[in-house]
Design an enzyme around this catalytic site. Structure first.
Site, short mmCIF file in Angstrom:
data_model
loop_
_atom_site.label_atom_id
_atom_site.label_comp_id
_atom_site.label_asym_id
_atom_site.label_seq_id
_atom_site.Cartn_x
_atom_site.Cartn_y
_atom_site.Cartn_z
N CYS A 1 0.55 -1.13 -0.27
CA CYS A 1 -0.40 -0.02 0.10
C CYS A 1 0.82 1.71 -0.06
CB CYS A 1 -1.03 0.04 1.39
SG CYS A 1 -1.06 1.40 1.74
N GLU A 2 1.02 2.66 -0.67
CA GLU A 2 1.36 3.86 -1.03
C GLU A 2 1.16 4.57 0.18
OE1 GLU A 2 0.99 4.76 -5.25
OE2 GLU A 2 -0.25 6.17 -4.88
N HIS A 3 0.51 4.07 0.81
CA HIS A 3 -0.03 4.92 2.10
C HIS A 3 0.27 4.79 3.07
CE1 HIS A 3 -4.79 5.83 0.15
NE2 HIS A 3 -3.94 6.78 -0.32
N HIS A 4 0.81 3.79 3.44
CA HIS A 4 1.32 3.52 4.40
C HIS A 4 2.83 2.45 4.94
CE1 HIS A 4 -2.90 4.42 5.42
NE2 HIS A 4 -2.80 4.11 6.09
N HIS B 1 -5.45 -5.51 3.03
CA HIS B 1 -5.15 -4.77 3.61
C HIS B 1 -4.67 -4.19 5.12
CE1 HIS B 1 -6.16 -1.92 0.17
NE2 HIS B 1 -6.84 -2.70 0.17
N CYS C 1 -2.87 -1.62 6.45
CA CYS C 1 -3.15 -0.99 7.10
C CYS C 1 -4.62 -1.01 7.56
CB CYS C 1 -2.63 0.31 6.19
SG CYS C 1 -3.70 -0.23 4.32
N GLN D 1 -4.97 -0.36 -4.78
CA GLN D 1 -5.00 -1.41 -5.38
C GLN D 1 -6.44 -1.16 -6.45
OE1 GLN D 1 -8.16 -3.73 -2.38
NE2 GLN D 1 -8.95 -4.76 -4.02
ZN LIG Z 1 -2.89 1.16 3.46
#
Ligand SMILES: [Zn+2]
Length: 203
Positions: free
Chosen positions: A86-89, A155, A157, A127
């Site tokens: 996941c590129e956010h977390h 996920h 995250c 995703q």
């Molecule tokens: Zn994430």
């Protein structure tokens, strides 16, 4: 700004920065158990987890010519295992992908669908984008507009932080060509994805 450096340079720069992170966290990076961790992480990022950022790692494909209407049915591969980040977390997201296409001019070996999915998964991702990239790439290489990709992912995250829900899954699909326009085909493909929802349980 994009800085283009060789893989070796990337590994050595990431190693240096990762050592800084360990130091900032108060870990003693000279301890035998973690002294090689920065190098190990850097190598793993560049050569494995994010290898899909390097176009040179796109799988080599071989095609078999196909002339419709030899078969009118579509090709469907279910439960392709997917591991991404996941590129956010910057934590993993894992699950499965179901991929279908209606051959027009050519077909590829079934395992190539796994390899293409894996290539796009091996980069920091969303995703929805991962699902779309697999679908768009298949349209291009297979020269057909009739492609459908369904991903079901867990996920980390969501599992490990924030709401800490380890049982929820995120479904995302991209339907193109006949898979979008033909209601029956659409229903059948989505039903196929959902029918296997129970196999996506993550221990
Ligand atoms: Zn994430």
């Amino acid at each position: 700004m994009k800085i283009l450096v060789s893989n070796e340079e990337k590994i050595s720069l990431i190693e240096e920065k990762f050592r800084d992170i360990l130091d900032i966290l108060g870990l003693d990076s000279s301890l035998p158990t973690i002294k090689d961790t920065p190098a190990r992480v850097a190598k793993m990022y560049v050569k494995e987890l994010f290898s899909g950022l390097d176009p040179e790692n796109y799988p080599s494909l071989s095609f078999t010519d196909f002339s419709p209407p030899e078969y009118s049915s579509y090709v469907l591969v279910k439960n392709i295992s997917i591991q991404s980040y996941c590129e956010h977390h910057f934590v993993p997201m894992v699950g499965h992908s179901h991929i279908a296409y209606l051959p027009q001019k050519k077909v590829i070996g079934l395992s190539k669908l796994n390899r293409i999915a894996d290539y796009f998964a091996k980069r920091p991702q969303l995703q929805e984008r991962l699902t779309a990239q697999i679908a768009e790439n298949l349209c291009e290489v297979l020269e057909t507009e009739d492609v459908a990709v369904y991903t079901i992912m867990s996920h980390f995250c969501v599992q490990m932080r924030g709401i800490k829900d380890k049982d929820s899954f995120t479904h995302s699909y991209v339907l193109l060509g006949k898979f979008k326009d033909d209601p029956e085909l659409r229903r059948e493909f989505i039903g196929n994805g959902n029918a296997n929802a129970n196999v996506h349980e993550f221990p």
